[in-house]
Scaffold this active site. Structure first.
Site, PDB file in Angstrom:
ATOM      1  N   CYS A 164       0.799  -1.233   0.000  1.00  0.00           N
ATOM      2  CA  CYS A 164       0.000   0.000   0.000  1.00  0.00           C
ATOM      3  C   CYS A 164       0.831   1.283   0.000  1.00  0.00           C
ATOM      4  O   CYS A 164       0.563   2.211  -0.773  1.00  0.00           O
ATOM      5  CB  CYS A 164      -0.899   0.055   1.237  1.00  0.00           C
ATOM      6  SG  CYS A 164      -1.317  -1.513   1.981  1.00  0.00           S
ATOM      7  N   SER A 299      -4.513  -8.309 -12.160  1.00  0.00           N
ATOM      8  CA  SER A 299      -4.984  -8.089 -10.803  1.00  0.00           C
ATOM      9  C   SER A 299      -4.857  -6.607 -10.480  1.00  0.00           C
ATOM     10  O   SER A 299      -4.272  -5.838 -11.250  1.00  0.00           O
ATOM     11  CB  SER A 299      -4.116  -8.886  -9.833  1.00  0.00           C
ATOM     12  OG  SER A 299      -2.781  -8.408  -9.898  1.00  0.00           O
ATOM     13  N   ASP A 434      -4.085 -11.900   5.340  1.00  0.00           N
ATOM     14  CA  ASP A 434      -4.173 -12.393   3.959  1.00  0.00           C
ATOM     15  C   ASP A 434      -4.230 -13.911   3.843  1.00  0.00           C
ATOM     16  O   ASP A 434      -4.655 -14.429   2.812  1.00  0.00           O
ATOM     17  CB  ASP A 434      -2.950 -11.900   3.153  1.00  0.00           C
ATOM     18  CG  ASP A 434      -3.086 -10.454   2.724  1.00  0.00           C
ATOM     19  OD1 ASP A 434      -4.077  -9.809   3.107  1.00  0.00           O
ATOM     20  OD2 ASP A 434      -2.189  -9.967   2.002  1.00  0.00           O
ATOM     21  N   HIS A 572     -20.854  20.985  -2.329  1.00  0.00           N
ATOM     22  CA  HIS A 572     -20.595  21.472  -3.680  1.00  0.00           C
ATOM     23  C   HIS A 572     -19.403  22.406  -3.682  1.00  0.00           C
ATOM     24  O   HIS A 572     -19.251  23.184  -2.741  1.00  0.00           O
ATOM     25  CB  HIS A 572     -21.842  22.208  -4.187  1.00  0.00           C
ATOM     26  CG  HIS A 572     -21.794  22.517  -5.637  1.00  0.00           C
ATOM     27  ND1 HIS A 572     -21.841  21.544  -6.617  1.00  0.00           N
ATOM     28  CD2 HIS A 572     -21.672  23.710  -6.279  1.00  0.00           C
ATOM     29  CE1 HIS A 572     -21.767  22.123  -7.801  1.00  0.00           C
ATOM     30  NE2 HIS A 572     -21.665  23.431  -7.619  1.00  0.00           N
TER      31      HIS A 572
HETATM   32  P1  FAD Z   1       1.760  -9.150   5.776  1.00  0.00           P
HETATM   33  O1  FAD Z   1       1.607  -7.687   5.907  1.00  0.00           O
HETATM   34  O2  FAD Z   1       2.175  -9.668   4.445  1.00  0.00           O
HETATM   35  O3  FAD Z   1       2.793  -9.608   6.892  1.00  0.00           O
HETATM   36  C1  FAD Z   1       3.256 -10.914   7.021  1.00  0.00           C
HETATM   37  C2  FAD Z   1       4.661 -10.846   7.584  1.00  0.00           C
HETATM   38  O4  FAD Z   1       5.039 -12.127   8.066  1.00  0.00           O
HETATM   39  C3  FAD Z   1       5.690 -10.477   6.526  1.00  0.00           C
HETATM   40  O5  FAD Z   1       6.594  -9.522   7.035  1.00  0.00           O
HETATM   41  C4  FAD Z   1       6.409 -11.791   6.251  1.00  0.00           C
HETATM   42  O6  FAD Z   1       7.723 -11.603   5.800  1.00  0.00           O
HETATM   43  C5  FAD Z   1       6.357 -12.417   7.632  1.00  0.00           C
HETATM   44  N1  FAD Z   1       6.502 -13.873   7.650  1.00  0.00           N
HETATM   45  C6  FAD Z   1       6.013 -14.773   6.776  1.00  0.00           C
HETATM   46  N2  FAD Z   1       6.316 -16.026   7.189  1.00  0.00           N
HETATM   47  C7  FAD Z   1       6.999 -15.880   8.352  1.00  0.00           C
HETATM   48  C8  FAD Z   1       7.554 -16.809   9.278  1.00  0.00           C
HETATM   49  N3  FAD Z   1       7.426 -18.126   9.096  1.00  0.00           N
HETATM   50  N4  FAD Z   1       8.208 -16.334  10.363  1.00  0.00           N
HETATM   51  C9  FAD Z   1       8.329 -15.009  10.582  1.00  0.00           C
HETATM   52  N5  FAD Z   1       7.794 -14.091   9.744  1.00  0.00           N
HETATM   53  C10 FAD Z   1       7.127 -14.523   8.648  1.00  0.00           C
HETATM   54  N6  FAD Z   1      -4.033  -3.375   1.112  1.00  0.00           N
HETATM   55  C11 FAD Z   1      -4.769  -2.274   1.350  1.00  0.00           C
HETATM   56  O7  FAD Z   1      -5.554  -2.272   2.287  1.00  0.00           O
HETATM   57  N7  FAD Z   1      -4.641  -1.161   0.573  1.00  0.00           N
HETATM   58  C12 FAD Z   1      -3.785  -1.098  -0.451  1.00  0.00           C
HETATM   59  O8  FAD Z   1      -3.695  -0.083  -1.132  1.00  0.00           O
HETATM   60  C13 FAD Z   1      -2.986  -2.237  -0.712  1.00  0.00           C
HETATM   61  N8  FAD Z   1      -2.073  -2.210  -1.714  1.00  0.00           N
HETATM   62  C14 FAD Z   1      -1.274  -3.295  -1.909  1.00  0.00           C
HETATM   63  C15 FAD Z   1      -0.344  -3.226  -2.929  1.00  0.00           C
HETATM   64  C16 FAD Z   1       0.471  -4.293  -3.191  1.00  0.00           C
HETATM   65  C17 FAD Z   1       1.499  -4.199  -4.264  1.00  0.00           C
HETATM   66  C18 FAD Z   1       0.342  -5.470  -2.399  1.00  0.00           C
HETATM   67  C19 FAD Z   1       1.232  -6.640  -2.674  1.00  0.00           C
HETATM   68  C20 FAD Z   1      -0.582  -5.547  -1.384  1.00  0.00           C
HETATM   69  C21 FAD Z   1      -1.403  -4.451  -1.138  1.00  0.00           C
HETATM   70  N9  FAD Z   1      -2.365  -4.474  -0.132  1.00  0.00           N
HETATM   71  C22 FAD Z   1      -3.140  -3.375   0.094  1.00  0.00           C
HETATM   72  C23 FAD Z   1      -2.596  -5.681   0.669  1.00  0.00           C
HETATM   73  C24 FAD Z   1      -1.941  -5.561   2.045  1.00  0.00           C
HETATM   74  O9  FAD Z   1      -0.573  -5.298   1.906  1.00  0.00           O
HETATM   75  C25 FAD Z   1      -2.159  -6.866   2.790  1.00  0.00           C
HETATM   76  O10 FAD Z   1      -3.541  -7.148   2.836  1.00  0.00           O
HETATM   77  C26 FAD Z   1      -1.642  -6.809   4.223  1.00  0.00           C
HETATM   78  O11 FAD Z   1      -0.276  -6.496   4.251  1.00  0.00           O
HETATM   79  C27 FAD Z   1      -1.873  -8.163   4.892  1.00  0.00           C
HETATM   80  O12 FAD Z   1      -1.358  -8.156   6.188  1.00  0.00           O
HETATM   81  P2  FAD Z   1      -0.889  -9.518   6.878  1.00  0.00           P
HETATM   82  O13 FAD Z   1      -0.602  -9.166   8.286  1.00  0.00           O
HETATM   83  O14 FAD Z   1      -1.843 -10.592   6.591  1.00  0.00           O
HETATM   84  O15 FAD Z   1       0.448  -9.940   6.134  1.00  0.00           O
HETATM   85  P1  NA7 Z   2      -5.743 -12.114  -8.171  1.00  0.00           P
HETATM   86  O1  NA7 Z   2      -6.962 -11.314  -7.951  1.00  0.00           O
HETATM   87  O2  NA7 Z   2      -5.679 -13.504  -7.701  1.00  0.00           O
HETATM   88  O3  NA7 Z   2      -5.444 -12.047  -9.728  1.00  0.00           O
HETATM   89  C1  NA7 Z   2      -4.388 -12.668 -10.360  1.00  0.00           C
HETATM   90  C2  NA7 Z   2      -4.255 -12.107 -11.761  1.00  0.00           C
HETATM   91  O4  NA7 Z   2      -3.199 -12.728 -12.470  1.00  0.00           O
HETATM   92  C3  NA7 Z   2      -5.489 -12.298 -12.591  1.00  0.00           C
HETATM   93  O5  NA7 Z   2      -5.612 -11.226 -13.469  1.00  0.00           O
HETATM   94  C4  NA7 Z   2      -5.176 -13.591 -13.316  1.00  0.00           C
HETATM   95  O6  NA7 Z   2      -5.871 -13.738 -14.504  1.00  0.00           O
HETATM   96  C5  NA7 Z   2      -3.722 -13.398 -13.594  1.00  0.00           C
HETATM   97  N1  NA7 Z   2      -3.012 -14.654 -13.766  1.00  0.00           N
HETATM   98  C6  NA7 Z   2      -2.967 -15.675 -12.896  1.00  0.00           C
HETATM   99  N2  NA7 Z   2      -2.181 -16.650 -13.382  1.00  0.00           N
HETATM  100  C7  NA7 Z   2      -1.728 -16.224 -14.590  1.00  0.00           C
HETATM  101  C8  NA7 Z   2      -0.875 -16.791 -15.563  1.00  0.00           C
HETATM  102  N3  NA7 Z   2      -0.335 -17.985 -15.398  1.00  0.00           N
HETATM  103  N4  NA7 Z   2      -0.617 -16.080 -16.668  1.00  0.00           N
HETATM  104  C9  NA7 Z   2      -1.167 -14.858 -16.839  1.00  0.00           C
HETATM  105  N5  NA7 Z   2      -1.985 -14.272 -15.954  1.00  0.00           N
HETATM  106  C10 NA7 Z   2      -2.265 -14.952 -14.838  1.00  0.00           C
HETATM  107  O7  NA7 Z   2      -4.493 -11.355  -7.663  1.00  0.00           O
HETATM  108  P2  NA7 Z   2      -4.073 -10.593  -6.421  1.00  0.00           P
HETATM  109  O8  NA7 Z   2      -3.366 -11.520  -5.528  1.00  0.00           O
HETATM  110  O9  NA7 Z   2      -3.326  -9.431  -6.894  1.00  0.00           O
HETATM  111  O10 NA7 Z   2      -5.384 -10.106  -5.730  1.00  0.00           O
HETATM  112  C11 NA7 Z   2      -5.701 -10.517  -4.452  1.00  0.00           C
HETATM  113  C12 NA7 Z   2      -7.027  -9.968  -4.024  1.00  0.00           C
HETATM  114  O11 NA7 Z   2      -7.160  -8.640  -4.411  1.00  0.00           O
HETATM  115  C13 NA7 Z   2      -8.199 -10.688  -4.630  1.00  0.00           C
HETATM  116  O12 NA7 Z   2      -8.705 -11.559  -3.658  1.00  0.00           O
HETATM  117  C14 NA7 Z   2      -9.190  -9.593  -4.969  1.00  0.00           C
HETATM  118  O13 NA7 Z   2     -10.282  -9.604  -4.092  1.00  0.00           O
HETATM  119  C15 NA7 Z   2      -8.458  -8.329  -4.762  1.00  0.00           C
HETATM  120  P3  NA7 Z   2      -7.305 -14.484 -14.597  1.00  0.00           P
HETATM  121  O14 NA7 Z   2      -8.321 -13.441 -14.290  1.00  0.00           O
HETATM  122  O15 NA7 Z   2      -7.293 -15.589 -13.567  1.00  0.00           O
HETATM  123  O16 NA7 Z   2      -7.362 -15.004 -15.970  1.00  0.00           O
END
Ligand code: FAD
Ligand code: NA7
Length: 597
Positions: A164, A299, A434, A572
């Site tokens: 994020c 995605s 997640d 507005h």
């Molecule tokens: P995480 O934040 O992923 O934390 C898990 C932590 O556990 C990590 O640091 C990992 O390294 C650590 N870990 C894993 N396994 C182990 C282990 N065995 N021992 C010790 N540590 C471990 N959400 C939003 O709400 N708004 C957004 O705009 C948004 N944008 C995003 C953009 C991107 C590119 C991505 C990838 C995600 C985005 N998200 C966004 C999603 C958001 O980041 C996640 O939903 C959130 O971080 C989930 O929190 P979590 O605590 O489940 O896991």
């Molecule tokens: P998502 O929502 O699981 O989407 C994955 C995307 O990647 C989706 O567009 C897929 O296409 C695409 N995809 C998956 N496998 C392939 C391969 N092999 N080749 C090309 N494209 C592929 O991804 P996120 O993890 O980013 O989203 C997580 C959450 O965010 C989700 O639960 C939503 O609620 C919001 P597809 O549509 O399957 O053809």
């Protein structure tokens, strides 16, 4: 009473299992209590009152003795504990363990911690800090496995380091580029050539993230949470192994555990992907400008990255396997994509890469991508400086020893099913964020679930996390905010005849003077005719959609109806006011294009 004679610990049941009260959406009470005793390594005897002849008379005696008619009816060493809820309550406040310990006449193993949280991301940090605030002894482990290219980061998890935060800041960098263009129309004059410097932006963003990492460490210290930068893995029901960066192993025990390990980007499994491609885990700290970029996947992560890279002036192509933004309202997804297309992002539809070949080393280098049609045998190829894979994320649950303690997960996707209290099938192990099966993957959701879980475990609260109507926003160049159901799902759930869709295009006032993109910003609400025209889906495509959606998310939580929206007086001139003035239904077929403000 001799028949009852529980040797040490026992519980008694009568009546058909289906008639038993359930504690939650999870397994029936009896098996939950059995699971609890299993997990504590306690020997028990169970008298199944529904399976023995004199069950009813025993039940009468139990009623007389305990004033409890329901089952299970738990005794420990002759002491009456109660039903399922009382047993778990006793477990959480430690009375159960005390009863077990005292009865054995021996010291039961005392744990190092009340709670160990595996994963220091959004959910894990919130949960561990809250538990410590409630006076518990807490440890949190956080460890980042480096990406195939070696990228790694600090404490705080995905959101702050590779999600994020850097994403929104890079989105902002791109919006500023657009604002610069608009500014000339508002009278700003400047001679300097405008260009973007990737290194300057990345360094500034990484510095900010560094300050957040530090802030998290300080907060843990202030709350007396023990933080370990080590990889956690279960080796016994109440025991974990922690392995640090140097491979040193230490061992810790706890009464309860929270798994909050999050997800990591998935790769394609094609030649060259892990060797030459990057994911969002690498992008935000990439030490060089990625140049001509191919983004694979559709995605929200894919489209957001494509959007800001194009906004920074890069040549960007998105390769889409099927549809944009699976799971989101498809009308909105297509409109968000169409805006990107008119603002420089190229889309290759219905193709998937099958091989990535390195042509040149460099920062960036040059790669050749060979792709295949999903509809036939057609092959295409293209050259890019960078290939960013954004095809979804895998739950980090496979290598944390869940099999050793019997925590069930969905074998297909690694997600962990939990009941409505975030409890896994092993009673003293919980999961949040997640990695949960079927829950929104968003930072505020993980935080809310973690905080409420700690309060229920240690603060006597019974408030559960509400996963319904969670608002969210996709930060594409034209932001897309939504809360509630996509139109497709509303139709599926309620039937086309039972919903009414109100919609309109709108032209943000700020866009009028620079004469930008009229009839691209769009808003719609989906109302249930079955329930007083309650708003069951709200969607907006426009600037600051996140800010707009947040407020309406609160309104939807209160059950807002179309009538109440109509009664709300707008502000507005804003974009959000459009929701207070919507008149045209989709079913009327009336024109919704705008000619002025
Ligand atoms: P995480 O934040 O992923 O934390 C898990 C932590 O556990 C990590 O640091 C990992 O390294 C650590 N870990 C894993 N396994 C182990 C282990 N065995 N021992 C010790 N540590 C471990 N959400 C939003 O709400 N708004 C957004 O705009 C948004 N944008 C995003 C953009 C991107 C590119 C991505 C990838 C995600 C985005 N998200 C966004 C999603 C958001 O980041 C996640 O939903 C959130 O971080 C989930 O929190 P979590 O605590 O489940 O896991
Ligand atoms: P998502 O929502 O699981 O989407 C994955 C995307 O990647 C989706 O567009 C897929 O296409 C695409 N995809 C998956 N496998 C392939 C391969 N092999 N080749 C090309 N494209 C592929 O991804 P996120 O993890 O980013 O989203 C997580 C959450 O965010 C989700 O639960 C939503 O609620 C919001 P597809 O549509 O399957 O053809």
């Amino acid at each position: 009473m001799a028949q009852l004679g529980p040797p040490r610990y026992g519980f008694h049941a009568f009546a058909p299992a289906k008639a038993w009260p359930r504690r939650s959406a999870g397994p029936a009470d009896r098996s939950e209590v059995k699971d609890l005793f299993h997990s504590l390594g306690v020997e028990y005897s169970a008298l199944e009152l529904d399976k023995i002849d004199d069950g009813p008379s025993i039940q009468e005696v139990l009623l007389e003795l305990t004033s409890q008619r329901t089952v299970p009816n738990v005794f420990i060493n002759g002491n009456h504990v109660g039903g399922c809820d009382q047993t778990f309550q006793a477990y959480h406040n430690g009375t159960l363990q005390k009863l077990l310990r005292d009865g054995k006449g021996e010291e039961m193993e005392s744990y190092d911690y009340d709670l160990i949280v595996i994963g220091g991301g959004s959910g894990g940090l919130a949960c561990s800090k809250e538990a410590a605030t409630l006076g518990k002894k807490v440890m949190v482990l956080d460890y980042v496995v480096p990406t195939p290219l070696g990228t790694t980061w600090g404490l705080g998890g995905t959101c702050v380091n590779v999600g994020c935060i850097p994403k929104k800041l890079m989105h902002q960098a791109a919006l500023l580029g657009q604002a610069l263009q608009d500014s000339r129309k508002f009278g700003w004059e400047y001679d300097q050539q405008v260009k973007h410097n990737w290194e300057t932006m990345t360094e500034a963003i990484q510095n900010y993230i560094g300050s957040l990492n530090w802030g998290y460490r300080v907060a843990l210290r202030e709350k007396s949470v023990t933080y370990l930068n080590a990889y956690g893995e279960f080796i016994g029901p109440h025991k974990i192994k922690a392995t640090n960066r140097k491979g040193q192993e230490t061992f810790y025990t706890a009464q309860a555990f929270v798994i909050a390990t999050g997800e990591r980007p998935r790769y394609l499994g094609i030649p060259g992907d892990k060797e030459y491609c990057i994911t969002s885990d690498d992008l935000f700290s990439l030490p060089y400008c990625p140049g001509r970029t191919l983004i694979v996947g559709a995605s929200y992560v894919a489209l957001e990255c494509a959007g800001f890279l194009a906004g920074l002036g890069l040549d960007v192509t998105v390769m889409v396997r099927s549809i944009l933004l699976r799971g989101f309202d498809q009308e909105m997804a297509e409109k968000a994509g169409a805006y990107m297309e008119t603002h420089g992002v190229k889309f290759i539809r219905k193709f998937v890469p099958i091989e990535v070949i390195k042509l040149e080393d460099g920062m960036p280098g040059k790669l050749k991508v060979i792709a295949k049609s999903t509809e036939g045998s057609q092959m295409i190829e293209g050259e890019y400086n960078t290939v960013l894979i954004a095809v979804g994320r895998d739950a980090c649950t496979n290598t944390i020893g869940l099999d050793k303690i019997g925590v069930k997960m969905n074998e297909k996707n690694g997600k962990i099913p939990v009941n409505d209290e975030e409890q896994t099938n092993v009673p003293h192990v919980y999961a949040i964020g997640d990695i949960l099966e079927g829950k929104p993957e968003l930072t505020p959701v993980a935080i809310q679930a973690g905080r409420l879980l700690a309060r229920r475990l240690f603060g006597g609260s019974s408030v559960k996390c509400d996963y319904i109507n969670v608002p969210t926003t996709v930060f594409t160049p034209l932001e897309y905010g939504c809360c509630g159901l996509p139109e497709e799902q509303a139709i599926e759930q309620f039937g086309q005849e039972n919903i009414e869709v109100y919609h309109t295009f709108f032209w943000p006032l700020e866009w009028t003077v620079p004469n930008r993109d009229n009839n691209t910003c769009y808003a719609k609400i989906i109302c249930s005719k079955l329930n007083n025209n309650q708003v069951i889906g709200l969607h907006v495509l426009g600037p600051n959609a996140g800010e707009i959606t947040q407020g309406f998310g609160a309104a939807m939580k209160c059950g807002i109806t179309k009538e109440l929206l109509d009664e709300t007086i707008g502000i507005h001139p804003t974009c959000a006011e459009v929701f207070t003035t919507m008149e045209i239904t989709r079913s009327s077929g009336q024109d919704i294009t705008q000619s002025g403000c």
